[in-house]
Each structure stands twice: as C-alpha cells, then as structure tokens.
Enzyme design. Sequence first.
Site, mmCIF file in Angstrom:
data_model
loop_
_atom_site.group_PDB
_atom_site.id
_atom_site.type_symbol
_atom_site.label_atom_id
_atom_site.label_comp_id
_atom_site.label_asym_id
_atom_site.label_seq_id
_atom_site.Cartn_x
_atom_site.Cartn_y
_atom_site.Cartn_z
ATOM 1 N N ASP A 294 29.091 3.351 77.258
ATOM 2 C CA ASP A 294 28.600 2.184 76.707
ATOM 3 C C ASP A 294 27.103 2.010 76.998
ATOM 4 O O ASP A 294 26.654 2.297 78.185
ATOM 5 C CB ASP A 294 29.276 1.166 77.720
ATOM 6 N N ARG A 296 25.259 -0.535 75.732
ATOM 7 C CA ARG A 296 24.656 -1.711 75.740
ATOM 8 C C ARG A 296 23.836 -2.378 76.819
ATOM 9 O O ARG A 296 24.078 -2.181 78.097
ATOM 10 C CB ARG A 296 25.834 -2.913 75.619
#
EC number: 3.5.4.25
Length: 362
Positions: A294, A296
């Site tokens: 991930d 983000r």
Amino acid sequence: MPFAPSPIERLARARSDLRMGLPVVLSGPDSAALVAAPEVLSSERLAEFLSEGEPVLAITHRRAETLKIRVYDEDLARLPMPRDMQARELHAIVDPKDDLSTPMKGPFRTERAGDATLHRAAIALVKSARLLPAALVRPVEDGEALAREVGLTTLDLGETDPLFAAAPKMSPVVSARLPMAAARAGRLHIFRPDDGGDEHYAVEVGQPNRDHPVLVRLHSACFTGDILGSLKCDCGPQLNGALAQMAAEGAGVLLYLNQEGRGIGLANKMRAYSLQDQGFDTVEANHRLGFEDDERDFRIGAQILRRMGFTEVRLLTNNPRKVDMLAECGLRVTERVPLAVGRNPLNADYLATKASKSGHLF
Ligand SMILES: Nc1nc2c(ncn2[C@@H]2O[C@H](COP(=O)(O)OP(=O)(O)OP(=O)(O)O)[C@@H](O)[C@H]2O)c(=O)[nH]1
Ligand SMILES: [Zn+2]
C-alpha cells in the site's frame, strides 16, 4: 533571482521530466548523479546514459526478491549496468510482465560498496512520478554544470528530503452545491496540493456538526470499480454504500482521494491486474512490480478533514491502517464503522487476501 523555481516547483518539474524520459540531476552532500526512469527511457537516451561513467540500476528490495537478486542496501539493490545493455533487457528487469514466460534474466551482480542514498532518493522520485519503481543512476562529477549545460532539472537531497517526508499542503480551491441521487443535500469541495500533484475531493453530505464526531469515509480512487463497476474489488459498492449511509444519517464527509491503485496509479494497477491473471494475489502482484502493499499517504485525508474543521470522526472502513493513520495525524477516531458491502464471487479471493495479509476486518 526573480522567477527562480523553488525546490517544490523543481520537484514537480523533475517528476514530469522523468515521465517524459528525460534524466534529472540529483545532488547529495558529497555526490551527484544523473537519474532516469527505465520504464520510459528511449533506446537512444539509454545508449547515451550508459555511454560514460559507471551507471547502475537501482531496484526495490521487493523487485529484487522476485528476481532472486541479492540485496545489500536493506530496501534496494544496485545493479551495475553494462554499456551494451539493451532497452528490451532493461525493461525485462523492471517490468514483471514476462517474468513467467522468460524467467531467465541475469546473472546479476549487486553492488555492495559505496552509499545508496542517492539511489534511494531516485527510486522515491520515480515512484512519486507513478512509474515502475526503478531508477538508472550514473554518478557525475559536477551535476550543476552538467544540468546547466544541457538544461536538465536539478534537485538537492537537502531540499527534497523534507518535501518527501512531509505531506503536500492542501488548499481549498472551490466548493459548490451538488445534489446527488444518494443525497440531495450535497456539496463538493476541491482541494489542491502545493506540489503540483493530483487534486483531491471532499463530498460533504448535509451539514455536519463540527462539534461532534462526523461520519467519514476515506475513499481511494478506483476507476475500474467506481466508474466501470468492476467485480474484481468492492470499491463501487463501498462508494455508494458510504454515501447512502451518510444520507440516511443526514450528514457525513466522503473524501475522494486520487490515489488510484493504493497509490501506484492506474497503469501500474493494470500491470498488477495482469499479474493477478497469472495467479498472483493483490499483495504479491504489488511486490513483483517492486511496490509495497500500500503506497498511499493518508496524511492528505487528515489534512483535508482538518481544513474543513473536523477533528473527531466516525470512520467508515474495514482497514485498521486508516484508523491508525488518522489517529497519528491527530484526529480522534471515536468509532470504526464497518463497511462490508460489495462481496461477490469474483472478488472473494481479493477480500480474503485483504483480511489475511493487510489486516482488514470483515
Ligand atoms: N494495487 C492495487 N490496487 C487495488 C487493487 N484492487 C483495488 N485497488 C485499489 O485499492 C484502493 C481501495 O481502496 P479503499 O476502498 O480505500 O480500500 P481499503 O484500503 O481496502 O480500505 P476500506 O475499504 O476502507 O476497508 C483503490 O485505490 C483501488 O484502486 C489491486 O488489486 N491492486
Ligand atoms: Zn476498486
């Protein structure tokens, strides 16, 4: 000098140069290097790049593990590049699309001596340009002189490190009324980052009371799920479900964050989908591409909420990382509100992987 670009402006320019296949010059305290993104480098530029000095290819430890390449620099490996390296061979190292059909690459020697600081920064830069996370790095004597001579963008690590460490500063641009099928009383706010990156949106439903915890959803863009109704994920139903719940409660805020593909961009997400067609799960596919699970940055969401005057939230999510990140950013998450919608036979494995590998609570 009037009009001289600031570090953040040069960073935005560097990202765009790299995407166009142009090298940039990166300088550290005692060394400098020419940096290019292998994914988009033309054969001519590659030949120019390799024609002098001691060029290396920096790849992430994730990609190195996939290729069974030794890693001596913790999070990355530096591979010396021969002068006659062809674009096709280079692409085969950085792009996993043909890993299974042509598994034989190398043999590779990993550089052990020397410092990997510039290489680490180069990979971060290429990643932030949403390209495959690998960087060609060629040490140069006088980076400033070279950049001036041919008109390349220069970046100094002393200036870029703090920019990478901090989230971009978000400013409100405009907001207007937006009646939606799910909620008549809607308002769309646009926020713009100061680093030239993508704008992000906040959908305000009703008139949430700033003195009480507000129902919030941090939704990451999913072109395939949100727009096309893809059955590979649960994003579309989650988007609609969150708006419906806010409408039912009379108030809420849905942040639509342009962090497609958990922050790797749509092109890379489609590369991941193609790997999933070869049998890898969503996490393995990211790793084979060289990314983390991930990528983000949820600090952006926290900042927007604060700018809008919210400090306490009831967070609609199944992802404990989102709860932790908001709390780390100083917002009080008074409740995690589960959002279990959109399960179907085609996304069952995807959701099972999220539960087993990413800690999602379903
Ligand atoms: N890299 C990658 N991204 C994916 C894949 N499937 C969906 N996505 C992206 O994952 C993101 C989904 O984000 P969210 O809806 O916030 O999901 P989440 O982190 O699981 O958290 P909650 O839904 O809040 O529980 C979107 O940006 C999608 O584009 C995939 O297989 N690979
Ligand atoms: Zn999705």
